[in-house]
Design a protein around this motif. Structure first.
Motif, PDB file in Angstrom:
ATOM      1  N   UNK A   4      -8.316  -4.023  12.063  1.00 39.76           N
ATOM      2  CA  UNK A   4      -6.807  -4.290  11.598  1.00 39.76           C
ATOM      3  C   UNK A   4      -6.984  -5.191  10.273  1.00 39.76           C
ATOM      4  N   UNK A   5      -7.758  -6.092  10.226  1.00 43.93           N
ATOM      5  CA  UNK A   5      -8.013  -6.938   9.010  1.00 43.93           C
ATOM      6  C   UNK A   5      -8.066  -5.977   7.730  1.00 43.93           C
ATOM      7  N   UNK A   6      -8.965  -5.326   8.122  1.00 43.70           N
ATOM      8  CA  UNK A   6      -9.445  -4.382   6.684  1.00 43.70           C
ATOM      9  C   UNK A   6      -8.173  -3.601   6.502  1.00 43.70           C
ATOM     10  N   UNK A   7      -7.436  -2.996   7.376  1.00 40.59           N
ATOM     11  CA  UNK A   7      -6.162  -2.013   6.937  1.00 40.59           C
ATOM     12  C   UNK A   7      -5.114  -2.799   6.593  1.00 40.59           C
ATOM     13  N   UNK A   8      -5.231  -4.317   6.553  1.00 45.83           N
ATOM     14  CA  UNK A   8      -3.811  -4.852   6.304  1.00 45.83           C
ATOM     15  C   UNK A   8      -3.214  -4.413   5.203  1.00 45.83           C
ATOM     16  N   UNK A   9      -3.746  -4.626   3.950  1.00 48.60           N
ATOM     17  CA  UNK A   9      -3.298  -4.109   2.775  1.00 48.60           C
ATOM     18  C   UNK A   9      -2.326  -2.810   3.091  1.00 48.60           C
ATOM     19  N   UNK A  10      -2.808  -1.916   3.815  1.00 44.76           N
ATOM     20  CA  UNK A  10      -1.852  -0.629   3.940  1.00 44.76           C
ATOM     21  C   UNK A  10      -1.019  -0.960   4.825  1.00 44.76           C
ATOM     22  N   UNK A  11      -1.031  -1.519   6.181  1.00 46.64           N
ATOM     23  CA  UNK A  11      -0.025  -1.769   6.881  1.00 46.64           C
ATOM     24  C   UNK A  11       1.293  -2.646   6.220  1.00 46.64           C
ATOM     25  N   UNK A 143      -0.695  -4.738  -5.165  1.00 47.68           N
ATOM     26  CA  UNK A 143       0.050  -3.881  -4.088  1.00 47.68           C
ATOM     27  C   UNK A 143       0.154  -2.442  -4.655  1.00 47.68           C
ATOM     28  N   UNK A 144       0.420  -2.412  -5.799  1.00 46.15           N
ATOM     29  CA  UNK A 144       0.647  -1.076  -6.575  1.00 46.15           C
ATOM     30  C   UNK A 144      -0.780  -0.346  -6.555  1.00 46.15           C
ATOM     31  N   UNK A 145      -2.076  -1.131  -6.744  1.00 45.56           N
ATOM     32  CA  UNK A 145      -3.177  -0.385  -6.639  1.00 45.56           C
ATOM     33  C   UNK A 145      -3.286   0.190  -5.374  1.00 45.56           C
ATOM     34  N   UNK A 146      -3.117  -0.628  -4.072  1.00 48.67           N
ATOM     35  CA  UNK A 146      -3.265  -0.039  -2.844  1.00 48.67           C
ATOM     36  C   UNK A 146      -2.305   1.068  -2.511  1.00 48.67           C
ATOM     37  N   UNK A 147      -1.061   1.073  -3.099  1.00 45.06           N
ATOM     38  CA  UNK A 147      -0.165   2.288  -2.971  1.00 45.06           C
ATOM     39  C   UNK A 147      -0.683   3.483  -3.541  1.00 45.06           C
ATOM     40  N   UNK A 148      -1.407   3.395  -4.826  1.00 46.46           N
ATOM     41  CA  UNK A 148      -1.754   4.310  -5.455  1.00 46.46           C
ATOM     42  C   UNK A 148      -2.844   4.813  -4.860  1.00 46.46           C
ATOM     43  N   UNK A 149      -3.703   3.971  -4.292  1.00 45.69           N
ATOM     44  CA  UNK A 149      -4.872   4.533  -3.484  1.00 45.69           C
ATOM     45  C   UNK A 149      -4.316   5.179  -2.080  1.00 45.69           C
ATOM     46  N   UNK A 150      -3.335   4.856  -1.497  1.00 45.07           N
ATOM     47  CA  UNK A 150      -2.878   5.452  -0.374  1.00 45.07           C
ATOM     48  C   UNK A 150      -2.336   6.933  -0.794  1.00 45.07           C
ATOM     49  N   UNK A 151      -1.560   7.151  -1.947  1.00 45.58           N
ATOM     50  CA  UNK A 151      -1.071   8.414  -2.541  1.00 45.58           C
ATOM     51  C   UNK A 151      -2.220   9.131  -2.689  1.00 45.58           C
ATOM     52  N   UNK A 271     -11.126   6.590  -1.656  1.00 41.40           N
ATOM     53  CA  UNK A 271      -9.597   6.023  -1.989  1.00 41.40           C
ATOM     54  C   UNK A 271      -9.135   5.139  -1.079  1.00 41.40           C
ATOM     55  N   UNK A 272      -9.493   5.293   0.250  1.00 42.50           N
ATOM     56  CA  UNK A 272      -9.187   4.108   1.080  1.00 42.50           C
ATOM     57  C   UNK A 272      -9.764   2.968   0.815  1.00 42.50           C
ATOM     58  N   UNK A 273     -10.953   2.874   0.509  1.00 43.52           N
ATOM     59  CA  UNK A 273     -11.789   1.777  -0.055  1.00 43.52           C
ATOM     60  C   UNK A 273     -11.245   1.048  -1.119  1.00 43.52           C
ATOM     61  N   UNK A 274     -11.009   1.728  -2.229  1.00 42.34           N
ATOM     62  CA  UNK A 274     -10.418   1.455  -3.442  1.00 42.34           C
ATOM     63  C   UNK A 274      -9.020   0.693  -3.133  1.00 42.34           C
ATOM     64  N   UNK A 275      -8.503   0.936  -2.377  1.00 42.50           N
ATOM     65  CA  UNK A 275      -7.185   0.220  -2.028  1.00 42.50           C
ATOM     66  C   UNK A 275      -7.296  -0.838  -1.419  1.00 42.50           C
ATOM     67  N   UNK A 276      -8.415  -1.389  -0.949  1.00 41.84           N
ATOM     68  CA  UNK A 276      -8.724  -2.619  -0.047  1.00 41.84           C
ATOM     69  C   UNK A 276      -9.321  -3.629  -0.792  1.00 41.84           C
ATOM     70  N   UNK A 277     -10.362  -2.956  -1.813  1.00 42.04           N
ATOM     71  CA  UNK A 277     -11.547  -3.832  -2.319  1.00 42.04           C
ATOM     72  C   UNK A 277     -10.801  -4.470  -3.459  1.00 42.04           C
ATOM     73  N   UNK A 278     -10.952  -5.781  -3.637  1.00 41.18           N
ATOM     74  CA  UNK A 278     -10.280  -6.542  -5.023  1.00 41.18           C
ATOM     75  C   UNK A 278     -11.441  -6.518  -5.993  1.00 41.18           C
ATOM     76  N   UNK A 279     -11.268  -5.691  -7.003  1.00 35.14           N
ATOM     77  CA  UNK A 279     -12.230  -5.404  -8.149  1.00 35.14           C
ATOM     78  C   UNK A 279     -12.161  -6.426  -9.388  1.00 35.14           C
ATOM     79  N   UNK A 280     -13.256  -6.818 -10.007  1.00 36.57           N
ATOM     80  CA  UNK A 280     -13.163  -7.609 -11.185  1.00 36.57           C
ATOM     81  C   UNK A 280     -12.605  -6.628 -12.172  1.00 36.57           C
ATOM     82  N   UNK A 281     -12.164  -7.444 -13.365  1.00 38.50           N
ATOM     83  CA  UNK A 281     -11.735  -6.754 -14.731  1.00 38.50           C
ATOM     84  C   UNK A 281     -10.524  -6.481 -14.746  1.00 38.50           C
ATOM     85  N   UNK A 282      -9.962  -6.012 -15.783  1.00 36.10           N
ATOM     86  CA  UNK A 282      -8.536  -5.474 -16.136  1.00 36.10           C
ATOM     87  C   UNK A 282      -8.505  -3.878 -15.732  1.00 36.10           C
ATOM     88  N   UNK A 283      -7.464  -3.536 -15.567  1.00 32.71           N
ATOM     89  CA  UNK A 283      -7.212  -2.046 -15.181  1.00 32.71           C
ATOM     90  C   UNK A 283      -7.935  -1.169 -16.161  1.00 32.71           C
TER      91      UNK A 283
END
Length: 422
Positions: A4-11, A143-151, A271-283
């Motif tokens: 549940x905690x892992x998928x919180x960004x998607x929920x 949030x938009x990164x997570x949404x784009x990962x979901x799409x 894709x699922x992992x990318x939407x959850x992980x907080x990555x360093x650096x700029x876009x």
């Protein structure tokens, strides 16, 4: 950490009012993205017996879509998504039915090409429509990164589920049924999406008596990403062809489906992992890193020597797909003025479509002349080229100021690019 905690960004995404509705409708509306080409191949080959003719017709459809979809996206940014979605849905239905009727009735082949071009040219890029809606309803870049990962995951689901279903319908019931089913699902999804106006990006107001000003969309940075995506697209098109050829050479054509599913499954998980992980650096630096990973992962295809290794290396190569697509779309979303966001995202997807068509053609030639095992060099070299182009795009983006009206990250200088999260 609990699931549940892992998928919180998607929920959390689907707690946004209207998000569940427009994302679900968008999932249906994008089905033709994965079935139009395959469905037209099965239809034309089933009626004519010619794979060459079928491939040429499908290629015409894809290229027409690549040219037409940015124009529809521009219209959406100017007059609103709903009006244009309704128009393209009705046009796609009418032209699609005419295309099927022409093929089944044995009309002259030139009419097949003309109607295939019209069918592609009347289709909207729904993936870009949905992504622009996420950008409209989500205030934070994370949030938009997570949404784009979901799409991106939704794209993979469509490509895993829809093509086998279309093949089944066309092979076991009737050749036209595969194309028609994908088209009808897409039309219904687009019409449902068009009714959800509350989440659509607002249209810039027009002052009476003043000419409409048009935001500059094709900036050097967006063009650089689009060209990189063209090389990425050649990998996708080439992998489909070479995997099928290799499986046939090994005497197990059905294994091609397993290998391609493994390729898509790797992308889905990444894709699922990318939407959850907080990555360093700029876009921009994330895009470069993802592209270089994509280039490196595809080199494992040189090592394919059996069906077992094909499935394994396809999965590994697939792990790098979603990150490069999500990262590139995120950069575009941050660098395009909000008034032209749908068009900007669509131009990026156009690079993928053109590349996919070119990759399929190049891989077909390579399989015929070198054999399928050696032809794995085509997607591997295409990925390496994508990595080099991503470096060039990174240099362009670092030196190009963000356009006015875009929500680009503030850290565009070298110091920010060195590691500050965006």
């Amino acid at each position: 950490m609990s699931p549940r905690t892992v998928l919180t960004p998607y929920t959390d995404l689907f707690a946004v009012p209207g998000a569940r509705a427009f994302s679900s409708a968008g999932l249906l509306a994008r089905v033709p993205m994965s079935t139009a080409g395959l469905g037209s191949v099965l239809l034309v080959e089933g009626e004519s017996g010619s794979y060459a003719l079928a491939g040429a017709v499908a290629g015409t459809n894809a290229l027409s879509f690549a040219i037409g979809s940015p124009q529809w996206a521009r219209a959406m940014d100017r007059v609103g998504q709903s009006r244009v979605l309704r128009a393209t849905a009705v046009l796609s239905l009418v032209v699609g039915l005419a295309f099927v009727a022409a093929v089944v009735s044995g009309a002259p082949h030139w009419t097949w090409f003309a109607l295939a071009a019209l069918a592609g040219g009347t289709a909207a890029n729904v993936g870009s429509v949905v992504r622009s809606r996420w950008a409209n309803v989500l205030p934070e870049q994370g949030q938009r990164q997570t949404a784009f990962a979901f799409e991106s995951v939704a794209d993979e689901v469509v490509f895993v589920v829809a093509p086998p279903a279309v093949t089944f319908l066309a092979a076991l019931i009737a050749p036209p049924l595969g194309f028609l089913t994908g088209m009808l699902i897409g039309v219904v999804g687009a019409l449902v999406l068009s009714r959800q106006e509350a989440t659509a990006p607002p249209v810039a107001p027009r002052v009476a008596g003043q000419p409409r000003t048009r935001s500059r969309v094709l900036t050097p940075g967006l063009v650089a990403i689009g060209i990189t995506y063209l090389a990425v697209g050649t990998v996708f098109g080439a992998v489909d062809v070479v995997v099928v050829g290799f499986a046939e050479d090994e005497g197990a054509p059905a294994a091609a489906g397993i290998a391609l599913s493994a390729y898509a499954a790797g992308s889905l998980l990444a894709g699922l992992a990318y939407g959850i992980v907080k990555l360093p650096g700029t876009l921009v630096t994330r895009f470069l890193g993802a592209a270089l990973l994509f280039a490196a992962a595809a080199q494992t295809l040189h090592l394919v020597g059996s069906l077992t290794t094909l499935v394994g290396f396809a999965f590994l190569a697939g792990l790098a797909i979603a990150p490069v697509l999500i990262a590139g779309m995120s950069v575009v979303e941050s660098r395009v003025p909000r008034a032209s966001l749908t068009e900007g995202l669509t131009w990026t997807s156009t690079g993928l479509t053109v590349g996919l068509t070119a990759g399929s053609a190049l891989a077909g030639i390579a399989v015929d002349h070198w054999g399928a095992e050696s032809a794995f060099a085509v997607p591997a070299l295409g990925a390496a080229l994508a990595g080099l182009l991503a470096v060039a795009a990174w240099l362009v983006l670092r030196r190009t100021p963000a356009p006015a009206g875009s929500p680009a990250e503030a850290e565009v200088d070298a110091g920010a690019d060195a590691g500050a999260p965006a």
